[in-house]
Design a protein around this motif. Structure first.
Motif, short mmCIF file in Angstrom:
data_model
loop_
_atom_site.label_atom_id
_atom_site.label_comp_id
_atom_site.label_asym_id
_atom_site.label_seq_id
_atom_site.Cartn_x
_atom_site.Cartn_y
_atom_site.Cartn_z
N ASP A 41 0.35 -5.17 -8.44
CA ASP A 41 -0.02 -6.08 -7.35
C ASP A 41 -1.45 -5.83 -6.88
O ASP A 41 -2.15 -6.77 -6.44
CB ASP A 41 0.96 -5.90 -6.19
CG ASP A 41 2.34 -6.49 -6.52
OD1 ASP A 41 2.40 -7.34 -7.43
OD2 ASP A 41 3.33 -6.09 -5.87
N GLN A 42 -1.93 -4.58 -6.99
CA GLN A 42 -3.33 -4.29 -6.67
C GLN A 42 -4.26 -5.00 -7.66
O GLN A 42 -5.31 -5.53 -7.28
CB GLN A 42 -3.58 -2.78 -6.70
CG GLN A 42 -5.02 -2.38 -6.38
CD GLN A 42 -5.42 -2.76 -4.97
OE1 GLN A 42 -4.68 -2.50 -4.01
NE2 GLN A 42 -6.58 -3.39 -4.81
N ALA A 43 -3.84 -4.98 -8.93
CA ALA A 43 -4.63 -5.71 -9.94
C ALA A 43 -4.64 -7.20 -9.64
O ALA A 43 -5.66 -7.89 -9.82
CB ALA A 43 -4.07 -5.43 -11.34
N THR A 44 -3.49 -7.71 -9.20
CA THR A 44 -3.43 -9.13 -8.82
C THR A 44 -4.37 -9.43 -7.66
O THR A 44 -5.06 -10.47 -7.64
CB THR A 44 -1.99 -9.51 -8.46
OG1 THR A 44 -1.13 -9.27 -9.58
CG2 THR A 44 -1.91 -10.97 -8.06
N LEU A 45 -4.41 -8.54 -6.67
CA LEU A 45 -5.32 -8.72 -5.54
C LEU A 45 -6.77 -8.73 -6.01
O LEU A 45 -7.57 -9.59 -5.58
CB LEU A 45 -5.10 -7.60 -4.53
CG LEU A 45 -6.09 -7.55 -3.35
CD1 LEU A 45 -6.05 -8.84 -2.55
CD2 LEU A 45 -5.79 -6.33 -2.46
N ASP A 46 -7.11 -7.77 -6.89
CA ASP A 46 -8.48 -7.75 -7.41
C ASP A 46 -8.80 -9.04 -8.15
O ASP A 46 -9.92 -9.58 -8.05
CB ASP A 46 -8.67 -6.54 -8.34
CG ASP A 46 -8.52 -5.21 -7.59
OD1 ASP A 46 -8.69 -5.22 -6.35
OD2 ASP A 46 -8.26 -4.19 -8.25
N SER A 47 -7.83 -9.54 -8.91
CA SER A 47 -8.04 -10.78 -9.65
C SER A 47 -8.24 -11.97 -8.71
O SER A 47 -9.10 -12.83 -8.94
CB SER A 47 -6.83 -11.03 -10.57
OG SER A 47 -6.98 -12.27 -11.24
#
Length: 355
Positions: free
Chosen positions: A181-187
């Motif tokens: 989910d952190q990667a999704t936020l960064d994306s």
């Protein structure tokens, strides 16, 4: 001793002598100046030439686009005013180009609106992704604490090995979910920059489409050819149904209201010719018509100066030829018979240089 009358008279004569000399000098100077002025005036005769003709700055009408001529509204010798319709070129191909350009503009606007809508959604999506990451972090922290508790209980023999392993696996799974989910936020955050770049590209595409639309409309307007000036039609060669290429001469408009005279005077005749001097005009075609004008300007060079063939004699055999200089003469307005003048007619001109 008192002076005699003769001595008094002699004294008066001597006192008047400088005045008499000064008066004589002034008289001589006036006579000399008058003689020079008369000589200058006497040496400035009228200059005449029959090497002259009526001219006008006529305009050649050429279409700016190609196509079939579907309308010809004028004939030779017709009088036209600025803005009058002259020729019509088939507009259908150019109307199709306008419709296509309008479609491109509409598509570019829709694409830009879509990108703007996505950009407007970005803050909410970022907040949602941040909330998900915070929730994942809390769940992962709880799972790690739960796994640590199960590990202690296993060492004490209060829970089975399976329960401890399950708690540990759950902690690792929730931590992996947090990272995802952190990667999704960064994306999502990076997507904002991507959308801004797409918006710039869409704006550029819209400008390009609008430019194409303006160009298409401009070319469509060129299918209707109108008179740019007032005048009389000449050399009209346009025919309905004929194909015309862009730039091909179709007719000319002669501004007969702005006719002037171009007179070619010999170089030995222009010594005293200056702008503003009055000119008498005699038209060969109308012997009863005498007109007045004045010198407008003298050309900066003789006619042979602009000849494509050089007049220099490289053989060494030189024959002096008297050159002629074009003199533009403006015809004075409000004279009877001006409506009878035609461009190209011969005229005799006499410049009154003494004026």
């Amino acid at each position: 001793m008192k002076p005699t009358s003769e001595e008094t008279h002699e004294t008066q004569v001597r006192s008047r002598k400088p005045l008499i000399i000064a008066a004589l000098v002034i008289v001589v100077a006036i006579v000399a100046a008058a003689s020079l002025a008369y000589g200058e005036w006497a040496n400035r005769p009228d200059v005449w030439t029959n090497d002259a003709k009526f001219d006008a700055d006529y305009t050649v009408i050429s279409p700016r686009v190609s196509g079939d001529l579907v309308g010809v509204h004028i004939e030779d010798h017709d009088r036209v005013e600025r803005g009058d319709p002259l020729l019509d070129i088939d507009p259908r191909d150019y109307q199709v180009a306008v419709d296509n350009a309008e479609g491109l503009v509409a598509a570019a606007k829709a694409n830009l609106a879509e990108i703007e809508a996505k950009l407007a959604q970005q803050p909410a999506q970022i907040r949602n992704a941040e909330a998900t990451v915070r929730q994942d972090a809390a769940n992962a922290d709880y799972a790690r604490a739960d796994a640590a508790r199960y590990s202690r209980l296993r060492h004490n023999g209060n829970v089975s090995e399976q329960n401890a392993q399950q708690a540990n696996a759950n902690a690792r799974a929730l931590d992996a979910q947090r990272q995802a989910d952190q990667a999704t936020l960064d994306s999502v955050r990076q997507q904002t920059a991507v959308l801004k770049a797409q918006r710039q590209s869409a704006e550029a595409a819209l400008i390009q489409a609008q430019t194409q639309l303006r160009q298409a409309r401009l070319e469509l307007s060129y299918t209707q050819i109108k008179a740019p000036i007032d005048g009389v039609v000449a050399e009209q060669s346009a025919r309905v149904g004929a194909w015309t290429d862009a730039g091909s001469a179709q007719l000319a408009i002669v501004p007969v209201h702005a006719i002037y005279v171009t007179a070619y005077y010999r170089e030995v005749d222009i010594t005293h010719v200056k702008p503003g001097q009055p000119v008498s005009l005699s038209v060969d075609a109308y012997p009863d018509l005498d007109l007045r004008g004045h010198v407008k300007s003298l050309a900066p060079a003789t006619g042979t100066t602009f000849s494509p063939v050089s007049s220099n004699d490289v053989s060494g055999n030189f024959t002096k030829i008297v050159q002629r200089l074009p003199v533009r003469i403006t015809i004075d307005p409000d004279q009877p018979g001006l409506d009878r003048l035609k461009v190209g007619l011969s005229v005799e001109t006499t410049i009154h240089t003494e004026a």
